[in-house]
Design a protein around this motif. Sequence first.
Motif, PDB file in Angstrom:
ATOM      1  N   VAL A 219       0.847  -1.180   0.000  1.00  0.00           N
ATOM      2  CA  VAL A 219       0.000   0.000   0.000  1.00  0.00           C
ATOM      3  C   VAL A 219       0.890   1.240   0.000  1.00  0.00           C
ATOM      4  N   SER A 220       0.538   2.215  -0.836  1.00  0.00           N
ATOM      5  CA  SER A 220       1.288   3.473  -0.831  1.00  0.00           C
ATOM      6  C   SER A 220       0.326   4.639  -0.987  1.00  0.00           C
ATOM      7  N   GLY A 221       0.750   5.788  -0.497  1.00  0.00           N
ATOM      8  CA  GLY A 221      -0.067   6.995  -0.570  1.00  0.00           C
ATOM      9  C   GLY A 221      -0.685   7.328   0.765  1.00  0.00           C
ATOM     10  N   GLU A 222      -1.894   7.866   0.714  1.00  0.00           N
ATOM     11  CA  GLU A 222      -2.604   8.262   1.926  1.00  0.00           C
ATOM     12  C   GLU A 222      -3.773   7.319   2.171  1.00  0.00           C
ATOM     13  N   LEU A 223      -3.861   6.824   3.387  1.00  0.00           N
ATOM     14  CA  LEU A 223      -4.933   5.914   3.785  1.00  0.00           C
ATOM     15  C   LEU A 223      -5.919   6.715   4.632  1.00  0.00           C
ATOM     16  N   ASP A 224      -6.998   7.150   3.985  1.00  0.00           N
ATOM     17  CA  ASP A 224      -7.938   8.032   4.665  1.00  0.00           C
ATOM     18  C   ASP A 224      -9.374   7.671   4.303  1.00  0.00           C
ATOM     19  N   LEU A 225     -10.306   8.550   4.628  1.00  0.00           N
ATOM     20  CA  LEU A 225     -11.724   8.305   4.405  1.00  0.00           C
ATOM     21  C   LEU A 225     -12.038   7.998   2.944  1.00  0.00           C
ATOM     22  N   VAL A 226     -11.330   8.634   2.026  1.00  0.00           N
ATOM     23  CA  VAL A 226     -11.574   8.449   0.599  1.00  0.00           C
ATOM     24  C   VAL A 226     -10.972   7.140   0.090  1.00  0.00           C
ATOM     25  N   THR A 227      -9.771   6.800   0.543  1.00  0.00           N
ATOM     26  CA  THR A 227      -9.037   5.668  -0.018  1.00  0.00           C
ATOM     27  C   THR A 227      -9.192   4.358   0.757  1.00  0.00           C
ATOM     28  N   SER A 228      -9.538   4.428   2.031  1.00  0.00           N
ATOM     29  CA  SER A 228      -9.592   3.206   2.840  1.00  0.00           C
ATOM     30  C   SER A 228     -10.597   2.165   2.342  1.00  0.00           C
ATOM     31  N   PRO A 229     -11.726   2.549   1.738  1.00  0.00           N
ATOM     32  CA  PRO A 229     -12.605   1.508   1.189  1.00  0.00           C
ATOM     33  C   PRO A 229     -11.916   0.655   0.112  1.00  0.00           C
ATOM     34  N   GLY A 230     -10.998   1.240  -0.637  1.00  0.00           N
ATOM     35  CA  GLY A 230     -10.255   0.477  -1.641  1.00  0.00           C
ATOM     36  C   GLY A 230      -9.391  -0.597  -1.007  1.00  0.00           C
ATOM     37  N   LEU A 231      -8.703  -0.254   0.080  1.00  0.00           N
ATOM     38  CA  LEU A 231      -7.888  -1.246   0.781  1.00  0.00           C
ATOM     39  C   LEU A 231      -8.779  -2.319   1.391  1.00  0.00           C
ATOM     40  N   ARG A 232      -9.882  -1.901   1.970  1.00  0.00           N
ATOM     41  CA  ARG A 232     -10.819  -2.860   2.568  1.00  0.00           C
ATOM     42  C   ARG A 232     -11.263  -3.873   1.514  1.00  0.00           C
TER      43      ARG A 232
END
Length: 136
Positions: A30-43
Motif C-alpha cells: 500500500v502506498s499513498g494516503e490511507l484516509d476516508l476516501v481511499t480506505s474503502p479500496g484497501l478494505r
Amino acid sequence: MSLPFQRARGMVVTFKVTGGERGDWAVLQVSGELDLVTSPGLRQHIHDVVAEGRHSLVLDLSEVLFCDSSGVGVLIAARRLIRSCQGSLRLILPAQGAAEGSHVNRVLGALGVRRLFDVHPDLASAVQDEAGPLSA
C-alpha cells in the motif's frame, strides 16, 4: 488499483494497492494516503484476498504517507476478519519509512492499538516464519 487524488495547494497524492504472493503469504503493498476516501479500496482488496481463500496476509504499509481513523478502522477490521478465518495477519511498519518515518506506526502507537498487530520491519522478516492463527 491506483487512484490519483488532488489535495489542497495542488499536491497530487496517488493511492495504490498492489498484490502479490510470497510463499504461503498473500502480500498487499500500500502506498499513498490511507484516509476516508481511499480506505474503502484497501478494505475491498483485503476482502478479495480472503474470498480467494488466502488467510495468511501481509500488509506492507511502509509507503503510506498518512493514515487517519478510517485507515486504522480498516486495519482493525482486517485483523478481525483474518482472525475469524483462523488466519494470520502481519504488518510491515518500518521505524523509518515513507517520507519521514512510518506515520502508520506512530498513529497505531498513539492510539494504543499497535500491540494488536504482528509488526515487522520488512517483507523478509514478515514472511520468514510459518503463518499461525491470530490470538485474541
